[in-house]
Design an enzyme around this catalytic site. Structure first.
Site, PDB file in Angstrom:
ATOM      1  N   LYS A   1       0.864  -1.189   0.000  1.00 43.17           N
ATOM      2  CA  LYS A   1       0.000   0.000   0.000  1.00 43.17           C
ATOM      3  C   LYS A   1       0.892   1.226   0.000  1.00 43.17           C
ATOM      4  O   LYS A   1       2.017   1.181   0.504  1.00 43.17           O
ATOM      5  CB  LYS A   1      -0.897   0.020   1.246  1.00 43.17           C
ATOM      6  CG  LYS A   1      -2.148   0.838   1.069  1.00 43.17           C
ATOM      7  CD  LYS A   1      -3.206   0.047   0.337  1.00 43.17           C
ATOM      8  CE  LYS A   1      -4.481   0.840   0.118  1.00 43.17           C
ATOM      9  NZ  LYS A   1      -5.576  -0.007  -0.369  1.00 43.17           N
TER      10      LYS A   1
HETATM   11  P1  NAD Z   1     -12.914   7.659  -3.396  1.00 43.27           P
HETATM   12  O1  NAD Z   1     -11.856   8.691  -3.230  1.00 43.27           O
HETATM   13  O2  NAD Z   1     -13.420   7.354  -4.751  1.00 43.27           O
HETATM   14  O3  NAD Z   1     -14.190   8.053  -2.481  1.00 43.27           O
HETATM   15  C1  NAD Z   1     -14.090   8.310  -1.115  1.00 43.27           C
HETATM   16  C2  NAD Z   1     -15.459   8.837  -0.675  1.00 43.27           C
HETATM   17  O4  NAD Z   1     -15.477   8.924   0.744  1.00 43.27           O
HETATM   18  C3  NAD Z   1     -15.790  10.226  -1.192  1.00 43.27           C
HETATM   19  O5  NAD Z   1     -17.139  10.283  -1.566  1.00 43.27           O
HETATM   20  C4  NAD Z   1     -15.564  11.114   0.029  1.00 43.27           C
HETATM   21  O6  NAD Z   1     -16.353  12.305   0.011  1.00 43.27           O
HETATM   22  C5  NAD Z   1     -16.011  10.185   1.117  1.00 43.27           C
HETATM   23  N1  NAD Z   1     -15.506  10.560   2.430  1.00 43.27           N
HETATM   24  C6  NAD Z   1     -14.282  10.992   2.783  1.00 43.27           C
HETATM   25  N2  NAD Z   1     -14.253  11.246   4.101  1.00 43.27           N
HETATM   26  C7  NAD Z   1     -15.472  10.933   4.572  1.00 43.27           C
HETATM   27  C8  NAD Z   1     -16.066  10.968   5.858  1.00 43.27           C
HETATM   28  N3  NAD Z   1     -15.383  11.372   6.917  1.00 43.27           N
HETATM   29  N4  NAD Z   1     -17.351  10.576   5.979  1.00 43.27           N
HETATM   30  C9  NAD Z   1     -18.048  10.175   4.905  1.00 43.27           C
HETATM   31  N5  NAD Z   1     -17.549  10.118   3.672  1.00 43.27           N
HETATM   32  C10 NAD Z   1     -16.274  10.501   3.518  1.00 43.27           C
HETATM   33  O7  NAD Z   1     -12.348   6.370  -2.650  1.00 43.27           O
HETATM   34  P2  NAD Z   1     -12.742   4.846  -2.919  1.00 43.27           P
HETATM   35  O8  NAD Z   1     -11.807   4.305  -3.907  1.00 43.27           O
HETATM   36  O9  NAD Z   1     -14.189   4.740  -3.105  1.00 43.27           O
HETATM   37  O10 NAD Z   1     -12.335   4.211  -1.511  1.00 43.27           O
HETATM   38  C11 NAD Z   1     -13.240   4.201  -0.397  1.00 43.27           C
HETATM   39  C12 NAD Z   1     -12.844   3.061   0.517  1.00 43.27           C
HETATM   40  O11 NAD Z   1     -12.897   1.846  -0.226  1.00 43.27           O
HETATM   41  C13 NAD Z   1     -11.439   3.141   1.100  1.00 43.27           C
HETATM   42  O12 NAD Z   1     -11.423   2.570   2.393  1.00 43.27           O
HETATM   43  C14 NAD Z   1     -10.644   2.269   0.159  1.00 43.27           C
HETATM   44  O13 NAD Z   1      -9.460   1.776   0.774  1.00 43.27           O
HETATM   45  C15 NAD Z   1     -11.653   1.181  -0.105  1.00 43.27           C
HETATM   46  N6  NAD Z   1     -11.381   0.392  -1.299  1.00 43.27           N
HETATM   47  C16 NAD Z   1     -11.354   0.971  -2.529  1.00 43.27           C
HETATM   48  C17 NAD Z   1     -11.070   0.174  -3.642  1.00 43.27           C
HETATM   49  C18 NAD Z   1     -11.070   0.724  -5.039  1.00 43.27           C
HETATM   50  O14 NAD Z   1     -10.876  -0.067  -5.981  1.00 43.27           O
HETATM   51  N7  NAD Z   1     -11.298   2.003  -5.244  1.00 43.27           N
HETATM   52  C19 NAD Z   1     -10.794  -1.184  -3.477  1.00 43.27           C
HETATM   53  C20 NAD Z   1     -10.853  -1.733  -2.209  1.00 43.27           C
HETATM   54  C21 NAD Z   1     -11.148  -0.932  -1.132  1.00 43.27           C
END
Ligand code: NAD
Length: 441
Positions: A113
């Protein structure tokens, strides 16, 4: 980030990851004691600090990390996150989750990561491009198609991955370097289905979990009430896909707050509103709620899809959902896990629930190495198979651990959770490979 006020529990994500790991160890029949520390500790942690020219002609120094947690089952794999709160403990924990996730869905990767401490909302596209390219140059050969392979995470996307690929490719001319990073745009080696893969994986995993009867009082997604925290890649697509199979999306949120409508929100229209205004807040016909209220609102399924440590000791007791699907990494603390288990809330753990992203990243990597392009039907079919298998393995293991518990195994006072079951599977698979490969010299 919403921070707790009353709780004294640790919100250090690596402390929580270690507690999860230690809890899972109590369910393992036998393991070579000497390899336990090796299995939990990061193999390598890189810190890089580098200067970047800003648009106003000032220079700023940025701090980035890349943690390679474990690579006995294959090269490191894991996203790169841009966020002001990124720190070594968080990146280490996220890398450990990747090690366990790749093992539990059985793809030939380890865990890695990365992250850069920055606030992308205050940076221009040009600044983000220069930060990304310089970070890749600083990482040098510590990333590579067969060593450690980045992907998108919070506030990084396919454009960020294109910059990573291009920079690495310029540093390694004359080679097929596409497989150095996944989540790329389709035009430069990205896989169809990758942009939706995390949420689609959560959907397939949830469907299978319900089919296996693992959630008392909840038989199908059709008609279920769902609340989603975070409306980015994972959250907004999950809301749409769960809605498409008949679930009612009653509340969603982003960093600026949440919205609620008991009659159901249209996730596509909510996304259009967010794209226009920058937030889900203000969507017509919905009432405004806080992120805290979202987590504890009336619903059948809660999907935390934002950041870590959102459900904690101080709010877990108020969660009303029957099932929590961890689309985010580490959204529940270990203290919350205990409270939820006592309440009978089932938690589909992150290392299974959000593994769809890394599964399709693996498909992208395979396509890049073989110069192939699969169609969406093939990607989705293979993704569903992987997710279904991972859930089946986890539920089967859970049942076996429950039997062990009835026999008084290890004197454990409470029974196993699905998280314990998934982790036991992951840890045993990794430990087996460590010993098969042999300790050298
Ligand atoms: P992203 O940047 O696309 O979206 C993040 C979202 O979270 C945004 O809408 C933001 O406004 C919101 N956010 C931020 N702080 C917040 C808070 N305090 N309360 C509520 N909402 C809040 O990110 P993503 O890729 O969707 O990732 C989100 C989660 O999913 C993370 O934990 C990431 O590690 C996990 N994840 C993502 C992927 C992927 O392929 N993108 C894969 C596995 C896990």
């Amino acid at each position: 980030m919403d921070m707790p006020t009353k709780s004294a529990e640790s919100l250090d994500l690596f402390v929580n990851a270690r507690q999860q790991f230690e809890q899972a160890l109590t369910w393992i029949e036998s393991i070579k004691v000497g390899i336990i520390d090796y299995l939990i500790s990061p193999k390598r942690t890189l810190h890089v600090r580098f200067p970047v020219n800003m648009d106003d002609e000032s220079i700023r120094t940025f701090h980035g990390f890349r943690v390679l947690h474990n690579r006995v089952r294959g090269p490191g794999k894991g996203g790169i996150r841009y966020h002001p709160d990124v720190c070594e403990a968080e990146v280490t924990a996220l890398a450990a989750f990747m090690t366990w996730k790749t093992a539990v869905v059985d793809i030939p990767f380890g865990g890695g990561k990365g992250g850069i401490v920055c606030n992308p909302k205050e940076l221009s596209r040009g600044e983000l491009r220069r930060i990304t390219r310089r970070f890749v140059a600083e990482l040098g050969d510590n990333i590579g198609p067969h060593t450690d392979i980045p992907a998108p995470d919070v506030y990084t996307d396919s454009q960020t991955m294109a910059w990573i690929y291009d920079t690495f490719d310029l540093m390694h001319p004359g080679e097929n370097n596409l497989a150095v990073v996944t989540g790329k745009p389709l035009e430069i080696g990205g896989s169809v289905g990758r942009d939706e893969a995390t949420a689609r994986g959560s959907l397939y995993a949830s469907e299978q979990l319900l089919k296996r009867g693992a959630v008392p009082g909840l038989k199908a997604l059709d008609g279920a009430c769902v609340a989603v925290q975070g409306y980015g890649n994972a959250g907004s697509v999950a809301a749409r896909l769960f809605h498409e199979v008949g679930a009612r999306i009653v509340a969603v949120s982003d960093s600026r707050g949440g919205i609620r409508n008991d009659a159901g929100l249209d996730p596509v229209q909510v996304l259009a509103h967010k794209e226009k205004t920058g937030s889900v807040v203000g969507f017509e016909g919905a009432s405004k709620i806080s992120n805290e209220e979202l987590l504890t609102c009336d619903c059948d399924i809660l999907i935390p899809a934002a950041l870590e440590c959102q459900v904690r000791q101080d709010n877990a007791a108020n969660v009303k959902a029957k099932l929590i699907v961890e689309a985010a990494n580490g959204p529940l603390t270990t203290a919350a896990d205990k409270v939820l288990q006592e309440k009978g809330v089932i938690v589909l753990p992150d290392i299974v629930a959000n593994a769809g992203g890394v599964v399709v990243s693996y498909f992208e990597w395979v396509q890049n190495l073989e110069n192939q392009q699969w169609d969406l039907e093939k990607v989705d079919r293979k993704l569903r198979k992987k997710m279904t298998r991972a859930v089946d393995d986890t539920v089967d293991r859970w049942a076996a651990l429950n039997e062990r518990h009835k026999e008084g195994f290890n004197g454990n006072s409470v029974g196993p959770t699905l998280r314990d079951a998934a982790l036991v599977t992951a840890i045993e698979r990794i430990a087996t490979v460590v010993l098969q490969r042999d300790i050298w010299p």
